[in-house]
Write an enzyme that holds these catalytic residues in place. Structure first.
Site, mmCIF file in Angstrom:
data_model
loop_
_atom_site.group_PDB
_atom_site.id
_atom_site.type_symbol
_atom_site.label_atom_id
_atom_site.label_comp_id
_atom_site.label_asym_id
_atom_site.label_seq_id
_atom_site.Cartn_x
_atom_site.Cartn_y
_atom_site.Cartn_z
ATOM 1 N N ASP A 1 -5.148 2.731 -2.032
ATOM 2 C CA ASP A 1 -6.433 3.467 -1.132
ATOM 3 C C ASP A 1 -7.494 4.651 -1.295
ATOM 4 O OD1 ASP A 1 -6.293 1.139 1.609
ATOM 5 O OD2 ASP A 1 -4.066 1.873 1.747
ATOM 6 N N ASP B 1 -5.294 -6.819 5.451
ATOM 7 C CA ASP B 1 -5.070 -5.989 5.116
ATOM 8 C C ASP B 1 -4.857 -4.925 6.484
ATOM 9 O OD1 ASP B 1 -4.635 -2.766 3.846
ATOM 10 O OD2 ASP B 1 -6.345 -2.693 2.734
ATOM 11 N N HIS C 1 -1.318 -1.829 -4.353
ATOM 12 C CA HIS C 1 -2.717 -2.053 -3.243
ATOM 13 C C HIS C 1 -3.072 -0.017 -4.015
ATOM 14 C CE1 HIS C 1 -5.998 -3.311 -0.324
ATOM 15 N NE2 HIS C 1 -5.630 -1.534 0.327
ATOM 16 N N MET D 1 -10.368 -6.908 6.898
ATOM 17 C CA MET D 1 -9.349 -5.691 7.322
ATOM 18 C C MET D 1 -9.049 -6.185 9.040
ATOM 19 S SD MET D 1 -8.942 -3.645 5.604
ATOM 20 C CE MET D 1 -8.526 -2.150 6.007
ATOM 21 N N SER E 1 0.632 -0.905 -0.225
ATOM 22 C CA SER E 1 0.741 0.014 -0.570
ATOM 23 C C SER E 1 0.701 1.069 0.271
ATOM 24 C CB SER E 1 -0.759 0.337 1.359
ATOM 25 O OG SER E 1 -1.137 1.327 1.937
ATOM 26 N N MET F 1 -13.041 2.807 -0.331
ATOM 27 C CA MET F 1 -13.121 2.981 1.371
ATOM 28 C C MET F 1 -14.022 4.128 1.176
ATOM 29 S SD MET F 1 -9.668 2.102 3.946
ATOM 30 C CE MET F 1 -8.684 2.096 2.137
ATOM 31 N N HIS G 1 -8.969 -0.292 -3.248
ATOM 32 C CA HIS G 1 -9.651 -0.084 -2.011
ATOM 33 C C HIS G 1 -10.544 0.447 -1.782
ATOM 34 C CE1 HIS G 1 -8.976 -1.089 2.479
ATOM 35 N NE2 HIS G 1 -10.367 -1.343 2.171
ATOM 36 N N MET H 1 -10.049 7.426 -0.572
ATOM 37 C CA MET H 1 -11.056 7.559 0.654
ATOM 38 C C MET H 1 -11.945 9.037 0.897
ATOM 39 S SD MET H 1 -8.208 6.865 4.131
ATOM 40 C CE MET H 1 -6.916 5.184 3.945
HETATM 41 O O1 LIG Z 1 -6.766 0.332 3.531
HETATM 42 C C1 LIG Z 1 -5.404 0.987 4.528
HETATM 43 C C2 LIG Z 1 -5.593 1.306 5.699
HETATM 44 O O2 LIG Z 1 -7.209 1.663 5.631
HETATM 45 C C3 LIG Z 1 -3.910 0.217 4.390
HETATM 46 O O3 LIG Z 1 -4.322 -0.609 2.966
HETATM 47 C C4 LIG Z 1 -3.389 -0.034 5.577
HETATM 48 O O4 LIG Z 1 -3.549 0.402 6.571
HETATM 49 C C5 LIG Z 1 -1.942 -0.455 4.980
HETATM 50 O O5 LIG Z 1 -1.145 0.347 5.724
HETATM 51 P P1 LIG Z 1 -0.417 -0.342 7.419
HETATM 52 O O6 LIG Z 1 0.486 -0.808 6.611
HETATM 53 O O7 LIG Z 1 0.262 0.366 7.152
HETATM 54 O O8 LIG Z 1 -1.423 -0.231 8.033
HETATM 55 FE FE LIG Z 2 -6.010 -1.007 2.206
#
Ligand SMILES: O=C(CO)[C@H](O)[C@H](O)COP(=O)(O)O
Ligand SMILES: [Fe+2]
Length: 224
Positions: free
Chosen positions: A37, A175, A35, A141, A10, A71, A69, A39
């Site tokens: 993210d 994740d 990946h 998650m 990510s 969100m 992803h 949001m």
């Molecule tokens: O979806 C996510 C947060 O909502 C990220 O993909 C996830 O947090 C990855 O980062 P880390 O490995 O630092 O936790």
């Molecule tokens: Fe994510």
């Protein structure tokens, strides 16, 4: 189908003003996919980027597999835009759209993308039973979605185990807070697609970390 171990870093906590360079570096260091993210500041209390940024990245990186992803509160709203931006897999949360999951899965597929279904920590895993046949992957998650760098939630592992026991050929992704200290738990539970942000991005040797994460999953897959 034989399951493959795949590591998808990510870029959430990377230097986003060098998004292309950071992404290419991850791929050069062995990442199997990226990946991304997305949001919306509504489904989660944070904002990142949307399809215009993903499209710019795709213009520079032609071959890598992009997973977004999503969100977001309205995943149905961004399907066409993300397909047009060159996204390969559209992973969305079922929580805001419980009554329209099949319809959204169909639209994602019609737009030419693979379907990922994501579950927040508070969502029971068996709610996905009805949707498994429509999905290419389930994302469990292991932090509350919204921020990188949070602590891994070990108590999500029974969900992964349940999925693996009931669906031996399913792609299962974890994740949130996944790194060298937590990968063995994920691998043993049965996850084969691993998102790792901070642990990879902040390492001085990304290649080593990605390699170790992958090895852990490959070992567990052989044992299963
Ligand atoms: O979806 C996510 C947060 O909502 C990220 O993909 C996830 O947090 C990855 O980062 P880390 O490995 O630092 O936790
Ligand atoms: Fe994510």
């Amino acid at each position: 189908m034989s399951l493959k171990a795949k590591i998808g870093p990510s870029i959430l906590n990377a230097d986003l003003c060098a998004l292309y360079e950071e992404s290419q570096k991850l791929l050069d260091n062995g990442a199997d996919y990226l990946h991304l993210d997305v949001m919306d500041g509504h489904f989660v209390p944070n904002l990142t980027f949307g399809h215009p940024v993903v499209k710019c990245l795709r213009n520079k990186i032609k071959n890598a597999f992009f997973e977004t992803h999503m969100m977001v509160s309205k995943p149905e709203q961004w399907i066409e835009n993300m397909a047009d931006a060159g996204v390969d897999q559209y992973t969305f949360h079922i929580e805001p759209v419980v009554n329209s999951v099949p319809d959204i899965c169909r639209k994602v597929r019609e737009a030419g993308m693979k379907v990922g279904l994501a579950l927040k920590p508070g969502t029971e895993v068996d709610v996905v039973k009805d949707y498994i046949s429509m999905a290419d992957m389930i994302l469990i998650m292991t932090v509350e979605p919204g921020f990188g760098g949070q602590k891994f939630m070990s108590d999500m592992m029974p969900k992964v185990k349940w999925l693996r026991e009931n669906y031996p050929n399913l792609d299962i992704e974890v994740d949130g807070g996944v790194g060298l200290n937590t990968i063995d738990e994920c691998a043993k539970a049965g996850a084969n697609m691993i998102v790792s942000g901070t642990a990879v991005i902040q390492s001085p040797d990304q290649k080593e970390v990605i390699g170790k994460l992958k090895k852990s999953v490959e070992c567990a897959l052989h044992k299963h």
